[in-house]
Design an enzyme around this catalytic site. Structure first.
Site, PDB file in Angstrom:
ATOM      1  N   ARG A   1      -0.742  -9.056  13.351  1.00 17.14           N
ATOM      2  CA  ARG A   1      -1.053  -7.759  12.729  1.00 17.14           C
ATOM      3  C   ARG A   1      -2.140  -7.929  11.666  1.00 17.14           C
ATOM      4  NH1 ARG A   1       4.154  -5.558  10.390  1.00 17.14           N
ATOM      5  NH2 ARG A   1       3.073  -3.600  10.113  1.00 17.14           N
TER       6      ARG A   1
ATOM      7  N   ARG B   1      11.533 -11.511   3.736  1.00 13.76           N
ATOM      8  CA  ARG B   1      12.200 -10.209   3.681  1.00 13.76           C
ATOM      9  C   ARG B   1      13.299 -10.107   4.737  1.00 13.76           C
ATOM     10  NH1 ARG B   1       8.158  -5.278   3.251  1.00 13.76           N
ATOM     11  NH2 ARG B   1       7.883  -5.574   5.478  1.00 13.76           N
TER      12      ARG B   1
ATOM     13  N   ARG C   1      -8.052   4.166  10.251  1.00  8.71           N
ATOM     14  CA  ARG C   1      -7.685   2.821  10.672  1.00  8.71           C
ATOM     15  C   ARG C   1      -8.707   2.260  11.651  1.00  8.71           C
ATOM     16  NH1 ARG C   1      -1.785   2.712  10.116  1.00  8.71           N
ATOM     17  NH2 ARG C   1      -0.838   0.828  10.922  1.00  8.71           N
TER      18      ARG C   1
ATOM     19  N   LYS D   1       0.809  -1.224   0.000  1.00 11.35           N
ATOM     20  CA  LYS D   1       0.000   0.000   0.000  1.00 11.35           C
ATOM     21  C   LYS D   1       0.841   1.273   0.000  1.00 11.35           C
ATOM     22  CE  LYS D   1      -1.771   0.227   4.117  1.00 11.35           C
ATOM     23  NZ  LYS D   1      -1.349   1.356   4.934  1.00 11.35           N
TER      24      LYS D   1
ATOM     25  N   ARG E   1      13.320  -8.074  10.435  1.00  8.76           N
ATOM     26  CA  ARG E   1      12.699  -7.083  11.324  1.00  8.76           C
ATOM     27  C   ARG E   1      11.721  -7.782  12.256  1.00  8.76           C
ATOM     28  NH1 ARG E   1      10.063  -2.479   7.737  1.00  8.76           N
ATOM     29  NH2 ARG E   1       8.349  -3.258   8.969  1.00  8.76           N
TER      30      ARG E   1
HETATM   31  P1  AMP Z   1       2.225   2.371   9.915  1.00  9.76           P
HETATM   32  O1  AMP Z   1       3.518   2.884   9.384  1.00  9.76           O
HETATM   33  O2  AMP Z   1       1.042   2.832   9.100  1.00  9.76           O
HETATM   34  O3  AMP Z   1       2.222   0.879  10.146  1.00  9.76           O
HETATM   35  O4  AMP Z   1       2.017   3.049  11.368  1.00  9.76           O
HETATM   36  C1  AMP Z   1       2.969   2.895  12.391  1.00  9.76           C
HETATM   37  C2  AMP Z   1       2.305   3.142  13.747  1.00  9.76           C
HETATM   38  O5  AMP Z   1       1.775   4.467  13.794  1.00  9.76           O
HETATM   39  C3  AMP Z   1       1.108   2.246  14.060  1.00  9.76           C
HETATM   40  O6  AMP Z   1       1.505   0.996  14.593  1.00  9.76           O
HETATM   41  C4  AMP Z   1       0.361   3.076  15.082  1.00  9.76           C
HETATM   42  O7  AMP Z   1       0.985   3.039  16.352  1.00  9.76           O
HETATM   43  C5  AMP Z   1       0.546   4.489  14.529  1.00  9.76           C
HETATM   44  N1  AMP Z   1      -0.539   4.850  13.567  1.00  9.76           N
HETATM   45  C6  AMP Z   1      -0.419   5.100  12.238  1.00  9.76           C
HETATM   46  N2  AMP Z   1      -1.589   5.427  11.699  1.00  9.76           N
HETATM   47  C7  AMP Z   1      -2.499   5.395  12.699  1.00  9.76           C
HETATM   48  C8  AMP Z   1      -3.898   5.631  12.777  1.00  9.76           C
HETATM   49  N3  AMP Z   1      -4.628   5.966  11.690  1.00  9.76           N
HETATM   50  N4  AMP Z   1      -4.497   5.502  13.982  1.00  9.76           N
HETATM   51  C9  AMP Z   1      -3.801   5.190  15.082  1.00  9.76           C
HETATM   52  N5  AMP Z   1      -2.481   4.931  15.095  1.00  9.76           N
HETATM   53  C10 AMP Z   1      -1.826   5.034  13.914  1.00  9.76           C
END
Ligand code: AMP
Length: 226
Positions: A175, A129, A90, A15, A164
């Protein structure tokens, strides 16, 4: 053409890569809440200090905090050309708040693009990966088996490869489970609003996925200018 897009997809679905390409081709802003939060944590801002714990434990940042960050970004003048939201909404409340915000600002989403890749393929891709412990360069054991390519282009790099923590299969399965449970009602909402377009990414290279996305976006443009 102003385009306002939400991109939805599981972790490991590609994405972020597609969102970046869309933003470049259509000249709209790429807004990734994960990137914004990481930057706050790195710079140790007040917000960064508040969210460090949630981020490191893989928990979601509270909706009020997340929405405020997004609204602040959307109010910036460079977003007038359009944007693609990556990682937001989210949760269902975030999706509802976004709809309310758009109505208040006399804006509307053009499409909620869903990138669909089967969990088994995500697990296979992500499980293979590895990244170079020194320079961070990412490799895939499936496509670049050891010995077939020089692992790291930097001559001084010792090239020991690591996995990772969040790519470990057990963590990734968890996840994915969370993703599916949280996203079901969001899918339903965008379907009801007639905004959902699903792009099948199974077995496809990033270029081929992008070609499909492009078709969807060109279709929207054609419909709007008709
Ligand atoms: P990502 O890079 O999108 O996986 O986001 C990394 C981390 O940022 C997530 O594990 C959350 O802790 C926080 N995060 C990102 N987007 C959101 C969202 N829309 N709502 C809440 N937490 C978020």
């Amino acid at each position: 053409m102003v385009l306002r897009i939400v991109i939805l997809g599981a972790p490991g679905s590609g994405k972020g890569t597609q969102a970046k390409r869309i933003s470049e081709k259509y000249d709209i802003r790429h807004i990734s809440t994960g990137d914004i939060f990481r930057s706050h944590v790195q710079r140790s801002t007040d917000l960064g200090k508040k969210i460090t714990e949630s981020m490191t434990n893989g928990r979601l940042v509270p909706d009020e905090v997340t929405c405020e960050v997004v609204w602040r970004r959307l109010r910036e003048s460079d977003c007038e050309v359009g944007y693609i939201l990556d990682g937001f909404p989210r949760t269902l409340p975030q999706a509802h708040h976004l709809q309310e915000w758009l109505v208040r600002h006399d804006e509307q989403l053009d499409v909620a693009l869903e990138l669909e890749v089967p969990d088994a393929e995500i697990l296979e891709r992500t499980g293979a990966r590895r990244s170079c412990a020194t320079c961070g360069k990412i490799f895939n054991l499936k496509y670049d088996p050891p010995g077939s390519v020089p692992y790291c282009e930097r001559a001084d790099c010792p090239s020991s490869l690591i996995q990772r923590a969040d790519d470990v299969e057990e963590t990734l399965r968890e996840r994915l489970r969370i993703y599916h449970s949280m996203f079901e009602p969001i899918h339903a909402l965008y379907k009801r609003l007639d905004l959902l377009k699903t792009v099948e990414g199974a077995g496809l290279a990033p270029d081929d996925v992008f070609a499909k996305i492009d078709e969807v976006l060109l279709g929207i443009g054609a419909a709007r200018s008709a």
